[in-house]
Design an enzyme around this catalytic site. Structure first.
Site, PDB file in Angstrom:
ATOM      1  CB  CYS A   1      -0.848  -0.063   1.318  1.00 35.07           C
ATOM      2  SG  CYS A   1      -1.363   1.627   1.701  1.00 35.07           S
ATOM      3  CD  GLU A   2      -0.441   5.353  -3.954  1.00 38.99           C
ATOM      4  OE1 GLU A   2      -0.865   6.441  -3.930  1.00 38.99           O
ATOM      5  OE2 GLU A   2       0.418   4.875  -5.104  1.00 38.99           O
ATOM      6  CG  HIS A   3      -2.517   5.379   0.914  1.00 33.79           C
ATOM      7  ND1 HIS A   3      -3.681   4.893   0.640  1.00 33.79           N
ATOM      8  CD2 HIS A   3      -2.240   6.688   0.114  1.00 33.79           C
ATOM      9  CE1 HIS A   3      -4.105   5.556  -0.568  1.00 33.79           C
ATOM     10  NE2 HIS A   3      -3.335   6.466  -0.631  1.00 33.79           N
ATOM     11  CG  HIS A   4      -1.119   3.012   5.960  1.00 35.10           C
ATOM     12  ND1 HIS A   4      -2.171   3.144   5.226  1.00 35.10           N
ATOM     13  CD2 HIS A   4      -1.176   4.002   6.888  1.00 35.10           C
ATOM     14  CE1 HIS A   4      -2.893   3.855   5.804  1.00 35.10           C
ATOM     15  NE2 HIS A   4      -2.462   4.726   6.758  1.00 35.10           N
TER      16      HIS A   4
ATOM     17  CD  GLN B   1      -7.910  -4.787  -4.692  1.00 40.31           C
ATOM     18  OE1 GLN B   1      -7.731  -4.783  -3.664  1.00 40.31           O
ATOM     19  NE2 GLN B   1      -8.937  -5.523  -5.366  1.00 40.31           N
TER      20      GLN B   1
ATOM     21  CG  HIS C   1      -5.952  -3.572   0.941  1.00 39.07           C
ATOM     22  ND1 HIS C   1      -5.491  -2.389   0.075  1.00 39.07           N
ATOM     23  CD2 HIS C   1      -6.713  -4.233   0.209  1.00 39.07           C
ATOM     24  CE1 HIS C   1      -5.822  -2.674  -1.112  1.00 39.07           C
ATOM     25  NE2 HIS C   1      -6.664  -3.860  -1.238  1.00 39.07           N
TER      26      HIS C   1
ATOM     27  CB  CYS D   1      -3.245  -0.019   5.251  1.00 43.21           C
ATOM     28  SG  CYS D   1      -4.453  -0.273   3.924  1.00 43.21           S
TER      29      CYS D   1
END
Length: 208
Positions: A98-101, A139, A167, A169
């Site tokens: 995940c690019e956020h976490h 995704q 995910h 996250c």
């Protein structure tokens, strides 16, 4: 619990240049900083080699930045004896982040296309999935990138991609909801315009 999303907006490949990436020494120093930030001591026995291990792991996790997925689709075959039915690769497992976490996304992809004049080796479809998955992702973008690459290179009559993934996250932090899967799909060509073709694909991947 599942969420079904369909994206009509193509995502461009915005992979950064690898020429200006930090050195291995700088990357390992960054890991040491994070270890100190957690409150631990990066010089203790159990952690002294951790920065090098993390950097090696990241090389594997994100090796998708070093390949062009389109290259896998360039070698095609025209001797198919007129075969024009669906080609489906089901349950292609993948791991992404995940690019956020920067925590894992683990799932499987179902990839299908209706050949025009050319077909491609099935292992190449799996390599395309991996090449895009081994990058920082969401995704929805991953689903779109896989479908668009196949459509752009093979020029088939249609492409369908469904991805099901969990995910971390969401499962190991935040709302802490283990067992939740996210489902995304992208339908192009005949899979979008022909309801019967779309139903056949969804039935074959167990989503009919």
């Amino acid at each position: 619990m599942e969420t079904l999303l369909r994206s009509d907006t193509p995502a461009s490949d915005t992979s950064p240049s690898r020429d200006d990436r930090p050195s291995r020494t700088e990357a390992e120093a960054a890991v040491r900083t994070l270890l100190r930030w957690t409150g631990d001591d990066p010089t203790r026995e159990g952690l002294v080699d951790t920065p090098a291990r993390v950097v090696r792991a990241y090389e594997e996790f994100f090796q998708g930045y070093d390949v062009d997925p389109v290259d896998f689709l360039q070698r095609t075959f025209e001797e198919t004896d007129g075969y024009d039915e669906m080609v489906l690769l089901r349950d292609v497992t993948f791991e992404s982040h995940c690019e956020h976490h920067m925590v894992p996304i683990v799932g499987k992809a179902h990839v299908a296309y209706l050949p025009g004049k050319r077909v491609v080796g099935i292992s190449k479809l799996a390599r395309v999935v991996d090449a895009y998955a081994k990058r920082l992702q969401i995704q929805e973008r991953l689903t779109t990138q896989i479908a668009n690459a196949i459509q752009d290179v093979l020029q088939p009559k249609g492409v369908a991609v469904v991805i099901e993934a969990q995910h971390q996250c969401m499962t190991t932090r935040g709302v802490h909801k283990p067992g939740v899967s996210m489902v995304t799909s992208r339908m192009l060509g005949a899979f979008r315009t022909n309801a019967a073709t779309r139903r056949e694909f969804l039935a074959m991947v167990g989503r009919g």
